[in-house]
Write a protein that holds these residues in place. Sequence first.
Motif, PDB file in Angstrom:
ATOM      1  N   GLU A 294       0.902  -1.137  -0.007  1.00  0.00           N
ATOM      2  CA  GLU A 294      -0.037   0.077   0.142  1.00  0.00           C
ATOM      3  C   GLU A 294       0.946   1.222   0.049  1.00  0.00           C
ATOM      4  O   GLU A 294       0.519   2.226  -0.668  1.00  0.00           O
ATOM      5  CB  GLU A 294      -0.942  -0.028   1.438  1.00  0.00           C
TER       6      GLU A 294
ATOM      7  N   ALA B  71       2.461   1.646  -3.432  1.00  0.00           N
ATOM      8  CA  ALA B  71       1.422   2.112  -4.178  1.00  0.00           C
ATOM      9  C   ALA B  71       1.177   3.676  -4.254  1.00  0.00           C
ATOM     10  O   ALA B  71       1.165   4.339  -5.152  1.00  0.00           O
ATOM     11  CB  ALA B  71       0.024   1.486  -4.160  1.00  0.00           C
TER      12      ALA B  71
ATOM     13  N   THR C  45       4.216   5.537  -5.556  1.00  0.00           N
ATOM     14  CA  THR C  45       4.058   5.619  -6.884  1.00  0.00           C
ATOM     15  C   THR C  45       3.142   6.698  -7.288  1.00  0.00           C
ATOM     16  O   THR C  45       3.705   7.449  -8.470  1.00  0.00           O
ATOM     17  CB  THR C  45       3.851   4.381  -7.462  1.00  0.00           C
TER      18      THR C  45
END
Length: 66
Positions: free
Chosen positions: A45, A48, A51
Amino acid sequence: MLNELNALESKVSQVVALCRSLRSENERLREQLSVAERDRNSLAERMAAATARLERLAGQLPEGKS
């Protein structure tokens, strides 16, 4: 005959002790696996989210001149 029964009783006791030990170890390993899976999910998580932030920042960079 009595010696054979005593030997068998001893072996059964060893098997029972081994079974208990393996059950305990399995429970400990299940707990460790559960913690590792939670950690992995948390890290996934965070990766992500990082990113997505980097992609947003990259989108805000001015275009280079050729």
